[in-house]
Design a protein around this motif. Structure first.
Motif, PDB file in Angstrom:
ATOM      1  N   ASP A   1       7.456 -47.163  14.625  1.00  0.00           N
ATOM      2  CA  ASP A   1       6.484 -46.199  15.151  1.00  0.00           C
ATOM      3  C   ASP A   1       6.317 -45.058  14.153  1.00  0.00           C
ATOM      4  N   PHE A   2       5.089 -44.727  13.839  1.00  0.00           N
ATOM      5  CA  PHE A   2       4.880 -43.627  12.901  1.00  0.00           C
ATOM      6  C   PHE A   2       3.607 -42.867  13.225  1.00  0.00           C
ATOM      7  N   VAL A   3       3.629 -41.616  12.792  1.00  0.00           N
ATOM      8  CA  VAL A   3       2.458 -40.744  12.859  1.00  0.00           C
ATOM      9  C   VAL A   3       1.907 -40.607  11.454  1.00  0.00           C
ATOM     10  N   LEU A   4       0.602 -40.686  11.339  1.00  0.00           N
ATOM     11  CA  LEU A   4      -0.050 -40.524  10.042  1.00  0.00           C
ATOM     12  C   LEU A   4      -0.580 -39.096   9.946  1.00  0.00           C
ATOM     13  N   MET A   5      -0.190 -38.407   8.870  1.00  0.00           N
ATOM     14  CA  MET A   5      -0.672 -37.043   8.621  1.00  0.00           C
ATOM     15  C   MET A   5      -1.498 -37.024   7.345  1.00  0.00           C
ATOM     16  N   ASN A   6      -2.498 -36.144   7.320  1.00  0.00           N
ATOM     17  CA  ASN A   6      -3.279 -35.929   6.107  1.00  0.00           C
ATOM     18  C   ASN A   6      -3.433 -34.417   5.923  1.00  0.00           C
ATOM     19  N   PRO A   7      -2.539 -33.797   5.127  1.00  0.00           N
ATOM     20  CA  PRO A   7      -2.574 -32.334   4.994  1.00  0.00           C
ATOM     21  C   PRO A   7      -3.679 -31.813   4.089  1.00  0.00           C
ATOM     22  N   GLY A   8      -4.246 -32.670   3.226  1.00  0.00           N
ATOM     23  CA  GLY A   8      -5.354 -32.247   2.379  1.00  0.00           C
ATOM     24  C   GLY A   8      -6.604 -32.024   3.209  1.00  0.00           C
TER      25      GLY A   8
ATOM     26  N   LYS B   1     -10.247 -25.115   4.929  1.00  0.00           N
ATOM     27  CA  LYS B   1      -9.966 -26.051   6.031  1.00  0.00           C
ATOM     28  C   LYS B   1      -8.507 -26.489   6.077  1.00  0.00           C
ATOM     29  N   GLN B   2      -7.678 -26.007   5.145  1.00  0.00           N
ATOM     30  CA  GLN B   2      -6.339 -26.568   4.956  1.00  0.00           C
ATOM     31  C   GLN B   2      -5.266 -25.780   5.691  1.00  0.00           C
ATOM     32  N   TRP B   3      -4.766 -26.354   6.759  1.00  0.00           N
ATOM     33  CA  TRP B   3      -3.616 -25.797   7.485  1.00  0.00           C
ATOM     34  C   TRP B   3      -2.418 -25.863   6.548  1.00  0.00           C
ATOM     35  N   PRO B   4      -1.540 -24.862   6.534  1.00  0.00           N
ATOM     36  CA  PRO B   4      -0.454 -24.811   5.544  1.00  0.00           C
ATOM     37  C   PRO B   4       0.452 -26.047   5.565  1.00  0.00           C
ATOM     38  N   ALA B   5       0.809 -26.500   4.365  1.00  0.00           N
ATOM     39  CA  ALA B   5       1.638 -27.700   4.231  1.00  0.00           C
ATOM     40  C   ALA B   5       2.993 -27.543   4.903  1.00  0.00           C
ATOM     41  N   GLU B   6       3.572 -26.331   4.841  1.00  0.00           N
ATOM     42  CA  GLU B   6       4.898 -26.152   5.447  1.00  0.00           C
ATOM     43  C   GLU B   6       4.834 -26.313   6.960  1.00  0.00           C
ATOM     44  N   ARG B   7       3.690 -26.069   7.558  1.00  0.00           N
ATOM     45  CA  ARG B   7       3.563 -26.268   9.003  1.00  0.00           C
ATOM     46  C   ARG B   7       3.473 -27.759   9.338  1.00  0.00           C
ATOM     47  N   TYR B   8       2.779 -28.504   8.485  1.00  0.00           N
ATOM     48  CA  TYR B   8       2.791 -29.959   8.675  1.00  0.00           C
ATOM     49  C   TYR B   8       4.237 -30.475   8.583  1.00  0.00           C
TER      50      TYR B   8
ATOM     51  N   ARG C   1       0.508 -44.684  15.439  1.00  0.00           N
ATOM     52  CA  ARG C   1       0.531 -44.255  16.844  1.00  0.00           C
ATOM     53  C   ARG C   1      -0.380 -43.069  17.063  1.00  0.00           C
ATOM     54  N   LEU C   2      -0.515 -42.231  16.008  1.00  0.00           N
ATOM     55  CA  LEU C   2      -1.211 -40.963  16.152  1.00  0.00           C
ATOM     56  C   LEU C   2      -1.604 -40.488  14.762  1.00  0.00           C
ATOM     57  N   PHE C   3      -2.694 -39.729  14.699  1.00  0.00           N
ATOM     58  CA  PHE C   3      -3.108 -39.093  13.445  1.00  0.00           C
ATOM     59  C   PHE C   3      -3.137 -37.590  13.658  1.00  0.00           C
ATOM     60  N   ILE C   4      -2.655 -36.842  12.656  1.00  0.00           N
ATOM     61  CA  ILE C   4      -2.715 -35.381  12.681  1.00  0.00           C
ATOM     62  C   ILE C   4      -3.327 -34.903  11.377  1.00  0.00           C
ATOM     63  N   GLY C   5      -4.366 -34.090  11.464  1.00  0.00           N
ATOM     64  CA  GLY C   5      -4.977 -33.577  10.251  1.00  0.00           C
ATOM     65  C   GLY C   5      -6.196 -32.732  10.543  1.00  0.00           C
ATOM     66  N   GLY C   6      -6.786 -32.231   9.465  1.00  0.00           N
ATOM     67  CA  GLY C   6      -7.979 -31.408   9.567  1.00  0.00           C
ATOM     68  C   GLY C   6      -9.244 -32.238   9.471  1.00  0.00           C
TER      69      GLY C   6
ATOM     70  N   VAL D   1       2.658 -24.336  14.812  1.00  0.00           N
ATOM     71  CA  VAL D   1       3.309 -25.646  14.822  1.00  0.00           C
ATOM     72  C   VAL D   1       3.555 -26.103  16.256  1.00  0.00           C
ATOM     73  N   GLN D   2       3.950 -25.176  17.118  1.00  0.00           N
ATOM     74  CA  GLN D   2       4.205 -25.533  18.515  1.00  0.00           C
ATOM     75  C   GLN D   2       2.950 -26.088  19.181  1.00  0.00           C
ATOM     76  N   GLN D   3       1.787 -25.497  18.911  1.00  0.00           N
ATOM     77  CA  GLN D   3       0.549 -25.999  19.496  1.00  0.00           C
ATOM     78  C   GLN D   3       0.255 -27.423  19.034  1.00  0.00           C
ATOM     79  N   VAL D   4       0.449 -27.667  17.742  1.00  0.00           N
ATOM     80  CA  VAL D   4       0.206 -29.006  17.206  1.00  0.00           C
ATOM     81  C   VAL D   4       1.198 -30.005  17.794  1.00  0.00           C
ATOM     82  N   ALA D   5       2.461 -29.619  17.860  1.00  0.00           N
ATOM     83  CA  ALA D   5       3.489 -30.509  18.406  1.00  0.00           C
ATOM     84  C   ALA D   5       3.212 -30.828  19.870  1.00  0.00           C
ATOM     85  N   GLU D   6       2.829 -29.822  20.656  1.00  0.00           N
ATOM     86  CA  GLU D   6       2.534 -30.046  22.069  1.00  0.00           C
ATOM     87  C   GLU D   6       1.325 -30.957  22.246  1.00  0.00           C
TER      88      GLU D   6
END
Length: 362
Positions: free
Chosen positions: A205-212, A218-225, A280-285, A346-351
């Motif tokens: 199981d994995f989540v796919l992130m795209n921080p670029g 439009k770029q949310w900080p990398a350390e928050r990802y 399972r899920l995608f997170i990004g801008g 980060v909490q909002q994204v995690a929730e």
């Protein structure tokens, strides 16, 4: 919406050209309109004029660009490619002239009756007019106003989202509504095997992130990802961080999360399609990979700042979009994150991620 062209009817119109040169997200936003057109006119010949770098969104490589459709080129009959960036860098050379002439000759040989300009730029309108199609169709108020001078039929698009607007432009030639249709993406057997083997190293199981994000605003900080990846790792989910050209440093910053919770991957488009299908899920801008995930019906957490999710948010899938009320819609290519974007925690994204994952089992 204006009346359809006088010649148009589903019985007579059988050869359509789509002009949407790029970029990734914009091509994906045009796909549902073309899928709806294909569903309404299953025997029609449909071609697409696109930048070479995005051709894998329509056909696998080195699949033949024309001929009978298959899983490797499921939607269109002909893929015509251009390389306008390369041509502009050597505009007066004989090689550029020969390559451009060859593409236009190939397009004109297909005798398209209608060309849709879904890009609304001067260059896309020029390509549509050079196609030899009897009718050029585009938005009444395109992105570059001069483009409308090349249209024989101008449409006032309907809908808030760009996908809905594109569908309304496609509808105009038939004079009737088109049902929503999920676009098929090419299935590259080698990419499928490569991704499957890569995941068999222990990633289930994995989540796919795209921080670029294309540009800094439009770029949310990398350390928050990275912190979001740590949170998901604690719930048993690995994170794969995809990055495009020029984004390696951003992705590696996310990878430096503790506990091996994230690893990076720079994938080809075909590999990214195969990988995204398994997420399972995608997170990004607001980027092409987000819109790919949505089109593949993968749940999406969208992190939005200066761009309007009502127009370019994830479409066609379960999603939660986070955007600050302080964010103002702007397409200025600033190098630093937009102020409202930085208020998303980060909490909002995690929730949001947890809520979407829990809905899978509801």
């Amino acid at each position: 919406m204006t009346e359809p062209p006088a010649q148009s009817s589903s019985q007579k119109l059988e050869r359509f050209l789509i002009v949407r040169l790029g970029a990734m997200g914009d091509v994906i936003h045009a796909l549902p309109a073309v899928a709806a057109l294909r569903q309404a006119c299953p025997k029609a010949t449909i071609g697409w004029l696109i930048e070479e770098r995005w051709a894998e969104l329509l056909c696998t490589l080195p699949t033949a660009r024309s001929g009978a459709r298959s899983e490797q080129r499921a939607l269109v009959d002909h893929v015509h490619t251009v390389d306008t960036k390369k041509w502009r860098s050597d505009l007066l050379s004989l090689q550029t002239a020969e390559q451009a002439a060859a593409v236009l000759s190939d397009v004109r040989s297909k005798n398209y009756q209608v060309a849709f300009d879904f890009q609304g730029a001067i260059k896309s309108a020029l390509f549509a007019s050079w196609s030899g199609a009897n009718t050029i169709i585009g938005a009444a108020q395109p992105r570059e106003n001069v483009a409308s001078m090349f249209y024989g039929h101008r449409v006032i698009p309907r809908g808030a989202h760009v996908v809905e607007q594109n569908i309304s432009i496609a509808e105009s030639v038939l004079g009737r509504s088109l049902p929503a249709s999920t676009p098929p993406f090419p299935r590259d057997t080698q990419s499928e095997a490569r991704v499957r083997a890569w995941l068999q190293r222990g990633i289930k199981d994995f989540v796919l992130m795209n921080p670029g994000a294309g540009w800094g605003a439009k770029q949310w900080p990398a350390e928050r990802y990275a912190k979001a990846a740590q949170f998901l790792c604690a719930r048993g989910l690995r994170t794969i961080v995809n990055h495009g050209p020029g984004e390696k440093e951003i992705a590696e910053e996310v990878q430096r999360a503790r506990d091996g919770s994230a690893e990076t991957l720079c994938a080809s488009i075909s590999d990214l399609i195969a990988l995204t299908r398994r997420a399972r899920l995608f997170i990004g801008g607001d980027t092409g990979p987000l819109h790919l995930a949505a089109a593949l019906q993968i749940p999406v957490v969208g992190i939005y700042g200066p761009t309007d999710p009502a127009r370019t948010g994830p479409y066609g899938t379960r999603s939660l979009v986070l955007r600050s009320p302080a964010s103002l819609t702007s397409h200025k290519r600033r190098s630093t994150p937009e102020e409202g974007l930085l208020t998303i925690t980060v909490q909002q994204v995690a929730e949001a991620a947890v809520r979407l994952l829990e809905k899978e089992h509801a």
